[in-house]
Design an enzyme around this catalytic site. Sequence first.
Site, short mmCIF file in Angstrom:
data_model
loop_
_atom_site.label_atom_id
_atom_site.label_comp_id
_atom_site.label_asym_id
_atom_site.label_seq_id
_atom_site.Cartn_x
_atom_site.Cartn_y
_atom_site.Cartn_z
N GLY A 13 0.82 -1.22 0.00
CA GLY A 13 0.00 0.00 0.00
C GLY A 13 0.84 1.26 0.00
O GLY A 13 0.44 2.29 0.52
N GLY A 16 -0.53 4.60 -1.25
CA GLY A 16 -1.67 5.15 -0.52
C GLY A 16 -1.29 6.35 0.35
O GLY A 16 -0.12 6.76 0.39
N GLN A 17 -2.31 6.87 1.03
CA GLN A 17 -2.11 8.11 1.80
C GLN A 17 -1.01 7.97 2.85
O GLN A 17 -0.09 8.78 2.92
CB GLN A 17 -3.42 8.52 2.48
CG GLN A 17 -3.33 9.88 3.18
CD GLN A 17 -4.45 10.12 4.19
OE1 GLN A 17 -5.18 9.19 4.54
NE2 GLN A 17 -4.56 11.34 4.65
N ASP A 58 0.01 -7.91 -5.71
CA ASP A 58 -1.40 -7.98 -5.33
C ASP A 58 -1.43 -8.78 -4.03
O ASP A 58 -1.15 -9.98 -4.03
CB ASP A 58 -2.18 -8.68 -6.45
CG ASP A 58 -3.65 -8.90 -6.09
OD1 ASP A 58 -4.03 -8.64 -4.92
OD2 ASP A 58 -4.40 -9.35 -6.97
N TYR A 148 -15.61 -2.44 6.45
CA TYR A 148 -14.24 -2.04 6.80
C TYR A 148 -13.97 -2.31 8.29
O TYR A 148 -12.95 -2.91 8.65
CB TYR A 148 -14.06 -0.55 6.49
CG TYR A 148 -12.74 0.04 6.86
CD1 TYR A 148 -11.56 -0.39 6.25
CD2 TYR A 148 -12.65 1.06 7.80
CE1 TYR A 148 -10.34 0.18 6.58
CE2 TYR A 148 -11.44 1.64 8.13
CZ TYR A 148 -10.29 1.20 7.52
OH TYR A 148 -9.08 1.76 7.85
N LYS A 152 -11.40 -4.90 10.14
CA LYS A 152 -10.36 -4.41 11.05
C LYS A 152 -10.43 -5.11 12.41
O LYS A 152 -9.40 -5.42 13.00
CB LYS A 152 -10.44 -2.88 11.18
CG LYS A 152 -9.95 -2.15 9.94
CD LYS A 152 -8.45 -2.38 9.72
CE LYS A 152 -7.95 -1.92 8.37
NZ LYS A 152 -6.53 -2.23 8.13
N ILE A 178 -6.70 10.51 9.27
CA ILE A 178 -5.35 11.05 9.07
C ILE A 178 -5.40 12.17 8.03
O ILE A 178 -5.94 12.00 6.94
CB ILE A 178 -4.37 9.94 8.60
CG1 ILE A 178 -4.35 8.77 9.59
CG2 ILE A 178 -2.98 10.53 8.41
CD1 ILE A 178 -3.87 9.10 10.99
#
Length: 326
Positions: A13, A16-17, A58, A148, A152, A178
């Site tokens: 990832g 990602g952010q 992946d 989600y 988690k 975030i």
Amino acid sequence: MAKKEMKRVLVTGAVGQIGSELTMALRERHGAENVLATGRKTRPSQALLDSGPFEFIDVTRKESIEAVVDKYAIDTIYHMAAILSAVGEDKPWLCWDVNINGLKNVLDIGVERGLTRVFVPSSIAVFGPGTPLADTPNDTVLRPTTMYGVTKVAGELLADYYVKRFGLDCRGVRYPGIISHETLPGGGTTDYAVAIYYGAVEKGSYECFVSEDTVLPMMYMPDAIKATLDLMDAPFADLAHHNDFNIAAMSFSAGELAASIRAVMPEFTCTYKPDFRQAIADSWPDSIDDTAAREEWGWQPAYDLAAMTEDMLAALRDKQSAGLLK
Ligand code: SER
């Protein structure tokens, strides 16, 4: 001076952010060539590509992770690849596949390849109905209503199981929303707290998708990176929790966030038009008790709302001057 421990790090990832900034921080620490950034299909930024190795993988295909773990002799994984809350409601089974099967692949590789440490991020999305929403304790009711959140909670439990059953050293924090200015978040409920700054700089206005009085726990990216690195540095023996640390920095309503921008840009206007993400936001805590993180590994944030707003607006104005924003 003590010799620095040699590490070979994989970040999933990494486009990602959080992953994009975490990769840069890890390259700074461990040497760029020792930190492999990976993504699934989004093209990485030139800065990420130029600063060290990058591969497409992946995480739902175990062999694609194994190939890079072996090729780069990886000993530590920061597993940042995930589908966030809003996209997860649109594509629940993709969310399950990436967040659960992807995590299991990483944990299995951790055991099979004898990795020294794995970072397994969680989220305030583990909370939901039945959870006390003010000063939410670390150990409390976890009955989320989003896919989600379901992944988690299951992910925390799965990773804790690998600690206990297989002796794998994995750790993780429950990130709040975030806020950052390098890479946009991809499909979360807390995205408005980033988008509002872009709206302010690009147009002087923003239409917010949660109501003015919606309060959520938030954190500025430098603190999120610090939390990640500090937890990974902590001696294993000091930890009573492993994959479920609450971490807090600040809590504010969408209206207070807009007011902090108006304190710097008096002409800024914000309107509110709640959509389906309002219900998700309403099911999450207003504020977080992070005593366990403070006690077990010395967690301490640096940024409050005013300091973050000043920094965000300055950074986005610099981007605008450089022609990178509207
Ligand atoms: N920022 C995330 C989301 O909104 C929460 O972990 O989905």
